[in-house]
Design a protein around this motif. Sequence first.
Motif, short mmCIF file in Angstrom:
data_model
loop_
_atom_site.label_atom_id
_atom_site.label_comp_id
_atom_site.label_asym_id
_atom_site.label_seq_id
_atom_site.Cartn_x
_atom_site.Cartn_y
_atom_site.Cartn_z
N LEU A 14 0.83 -1.20 0.00
CA LEU A 14 0.00 0.00 0.00
C LEU A 14 0.87 1.26 0.00
N LEU A 15 1.98 1.22 0.74
CA LEU A 15 2.89 2.36 0.77
C LEU A 15 3.47 2.62 -0.61
N LEU A 16 3.85 1.57 -1.31
CA LEU A 16 4.44 1.73 -2.64
C LEU A 16 3.41 2.27 -3.64
N VAL A 17 2.16 1.84 -3.52
CA VAL A 17 1.12 2.36 -4.40
C VAL A 17 0.92 3.85 -4.15
N ALA A 18 0.88 4.24 -2.86
CA ALA A 18 0.73 5.66 -2.52
C ALA A 18 1.91 6.48 -3.01
N VAL A 19 3.10 5.91 -2.87
CA VAL A 19 4.30 6.58 -3.35
C VAL A 19 4.24 6.77 -4.86
#
Length: 285
Positions: A14-19
Motif C-alpha cells: 500500500l505504501l508503494l502504491v501511494a508513493v
Amino acid sequence: MSGLAVSDVVELALLLVAVGALSGFLAGVFGIGGGAILVPVFYECFRIAGVPLEVRMPLCVGTSLAVIIPTSIRSFQAHYRRGAVDMSILRMWWLPIVIGVVAGSVVARYAPERLFKIVFVCVAWSAAVRLILAREGWKFGEDLPNGLLMRVYGFCVGILSTLMGIGGGLFSNLLMTFYGRPIHQAVATSSALAVLISIPGALGYVYAGWPAAANYPAVAALQVPFALGYVSLIGAVLVMPMSLVTAPLGVRAAHAMSKRTLETAFGCYLLIVGSRFVMSLVGGL
C-alpha cells in the motif's frame, strides 16, 4: 519474503502504491521524474524488507530509474502538448547525457554505498538553497551557452542523475534558471531529459547489480522474487500504475502556480529529502 508478516507485506504494498501516486504528481509539477521522492521511500521499504545496507542505496536508485521510464514519458507528453519544451536544448544535450548515464552505470558497479547518499545530499541541498534564496542577480549568464561547456553540462546531468536515481530535473532546472530561463520552461524541458536518462540508466543498473546479486542472495530476490541486478521489478510494478495516472495532474498544477511558489515548494522538498540521507550517513540507518 522471509521475516515479514502478511500485514507487513500488505503495508509495504500500500505504501508503494501511494508513493507511485505522489511521485507521478511530483514528476508533473517539478519535471523531476519522481526519483527524488522514490529513492528515500524505497530506502525505507528495502530497510524493512531486510536488504543489506551495502547494496540498499544502489538498489533504490536502480528501481527508481526503472519507475521513472513511463512516468517521464507521460509527463513529457503533457508538457510538450502545452508547447513548453525547449527542443533546441534536447538536440544539444541528448548525446552528452546518454554518455554520462553510461559512465554513471559503470561507477555504480564499483562505488561504495555511501557515495550514492553523499551525491544525493550535496546536489539536493545545493539546488534547495538556490531555489529558496533565489535572487534575480544569481545568474551564470543571460542565456545558456553553446559549444563545449553546454555539452559538459549535459554529461554532468547524465552521470549525477544516474548516481541519484532521478530524471535529471534537479540539475537541468538549476542550470536553466541560473541562465535566466523561466522555471516553467525548465520544468517542461527537464521532463524530456528524464526520458533520456531513465531508460539507459535502468538498464545500466541491471548490469551494475549482477555481481552484488551473486554476493548477496537477498538482493537477487529482494526478499521477494523478480529482481534484476539493482532493479526490483516488484517495487517498480507496484509504483508505476498510479504514477502514470497522477503525472498529468501534476503538470496542470505546475502551470497554475506562480514562478516563486513553484521554486519555493521545490526547494523545501529537496531540503527534506536531503536531510533523510544525512541522518543515514551519520547514524548508519
